[in-house]
Structures are given as structure tokens and as C-alpha cells.
Design a protein around this motif. Structure first.
Motif, short mmCIF file in Angstrom:
data_model
loop_
_atom_site.label_atom_id
_atom_site.label_comp_id
_atom_site.label_asym_id
_atom_site.label_seq_id
_atom_site.Cartn_x
_atom_site.Cartn_y
_atom_site.Cartn_z
N GLU A 26 -4.45 -7.43 -41.61
CA GLU A 26 -3.94 -6.39 -40.71
C GLU A 26 -4.94 -5.93 -39.65
O GLU A 26 -5.07 -4.72 -39.42
N PRO A 27 -5.65 -6.83 -39.00
CA PRO A 27 -6.48 -6.34 -37.89
C PRO A 27 -5.57 -5.84 -36.76
O PRO A 27 -4.57 -6.47 -36.45
N ARG A 28 -5.88 -4.71 -36.22
CA ARG A 28 -5.03 -4.13 -35.17
C ARG A 28 -4.84 -5.07 -33.99
O ARG A 28 -3.80 -5.10 -33.38
N SER A 29 -5.84 -5.83 -33.71
CA SER A 29 -5.77 -6.73 -32.57
C SER A 29 -4.85 -7.92 -32.84
O SER A 29 -4.54 -8.68 -31.93
N ALA A 30 -4.42 -8.08 -34.07
CA ALA A 30 -3.64 -9.27 -34.44
C ALA A 30 -2.16 -9.17 -34.07
O ALA A 30 -1.46 -10.17 -34.15
N ASP A 31 -1.68 -8.03 -33.67
CA ASP A 31 -0.25 -7.87 -33.38
C ASP A 31 0.26 -8.88 -32.37
O ASP A 31 1.31 -9.49 -32.56
N ALA A 32 -0.46 -9.09 -31.30
CA ALA A 32 -0.03 -10.04 -30.27
C ALA A 32 -0.03 -11.46 -30.82
O ALA A 32 0.84 -12.26 -30.49
N VAL A 33 -0.99 -11.78 -31.67
CA VAL A 33 -1.06 -13.12 -32.25
C VAL A 33 0.06 -13.31 -33.26
O VAL A 33 0.67 -14.37 -33.31
N ILE A 34 0.37 -12.28 -34.04
CA ILE A 34 1.49 -12.35 -34.97
C ILE A 34 2.78 -12.62 -34.21
O ILE A 34 3.58 -13.47 -34.61
N ASP A 35 2.97 -11.94 -33.10
CA ASP A 35 4.15 -12.19 -32.27
C ASP A 35 4.20 -13.63 -31.79
O ASP A 35 5.24 -14.27 -31.78
N ALA A 36 3.05 -14.15 -31.37
CA ALA A 36 2.98 -15.53 -30.88
C ALA A 36 3.28 -16.53 -32.00
O ALA A 36 3.99 -17.51 -31.79
N VAL A 37 2.77 -16.26 -33.19
CA VAL A 37 3.03 -17.13 -34.34
C VAL A 37 4.52 -17.16 -34.66
O VAL A 37 5.12 -18.22 -34.85
N LEU A 38 5.14 -15.98 -34.69
CA LEU A 38 6.57 -15.91 -34.99
C LEU A 38 7.39 -16.62 -33.91
O LEU A 38 8.36 -17.33 -34.22
N GLN A 39 6.99 -16.45 -32.67
CA GLN A 39 7.68 -17.12 -31.57
C GLN A 39 7.58 -18.64 -31.71
O GLN A 39 8.56 -19.37 -31.56
N ARG A 40 6.38 -19.13 -32.02
CA ARG A 40 6.19 -20.57 -32.15
C ARG A 40 6.96 -21.14 -33.35
O ARG A 40 7.53 -22.23 -33.27
N LEU A 41 7.01 -20.40 -34.44
CA LEU A 41 7.79 -20.84 -35.59
C LEU A 41 9.27 -20.95 -35.24
O LEU A 41 9.94 -21.90 -35.65
N GLN A 42 9.77 -20.01 -34.46
CA GLN A 42 11.17 -20.10 -34.02
C GLN A 42 11.38 -21.32 -33.13
O GLN A 42 12.41 -22.00 -33.24
#
Length: 65
Positions: free
Chosen positions: A43-59
Motif C-alpha cells: 500500500e505505498p501511497r504512490s502506487a495508486d496510479a500504478v495499480i490503475d495501470a495494472v488493472l487497465q492492462r489486465l483488462q
């Protein structure tokens, strides 16, 4: 493992755009899921944008199946 190290290095350098781009360029769903698990648990705060990118790429990868 290369994706995770690459993204973590870029997060440490506070280069969120490069970390997100690395996730968006990945073709391995397994590597993306492992990265997502790690980011979610740390849960690093800076990870939110990367989490979004990971979810987008998985889709995107799912749509290609």
C-alpha cells in the motif's frame, strides 16, 4: 520478477509515469497479478496510479483472449 523490480525502482525514484508505463507494456498476466498483489499488500501511497495501470492492462489482455 523483472517487472516488479523495474516498477519498484521507478516508484522509489518517484517516477510514477514510468512505473505505470512499465505496467502498461507488460504482456504477462501472471507478472501483472504478482505486481498487483505486492502493491496492494504494501500500500505505498504512490502506487495508486500504478495499480490503475495494472488493472487497465489486465483488462486489455483479457479482451485479447
Amino acid at each position: 520478477m523483472g517487472l516488479m523490480v523495474d516498477v519498484l525502482d521507478r516508484l522509489e525514484a518517484q517516477d510514477l509515469q514510468a512505473a505505470s508505463q512499465a505496467a502498461l507494456a507488460e504482456n504477462s498476466a501472471i507478472a501483472l497479478i504478482e505486481l498487483l498483489e505486492m502493491l496492494w499488500s504494501c500500500e505505498p501511497r504512490s502506487a495508486d496510479a500504478v495499480i490503475d495501470a495494472v488493472l487497465q492492462r489486465l483488462q486489455q489482455l483479457r479482451a485479447l483472449r
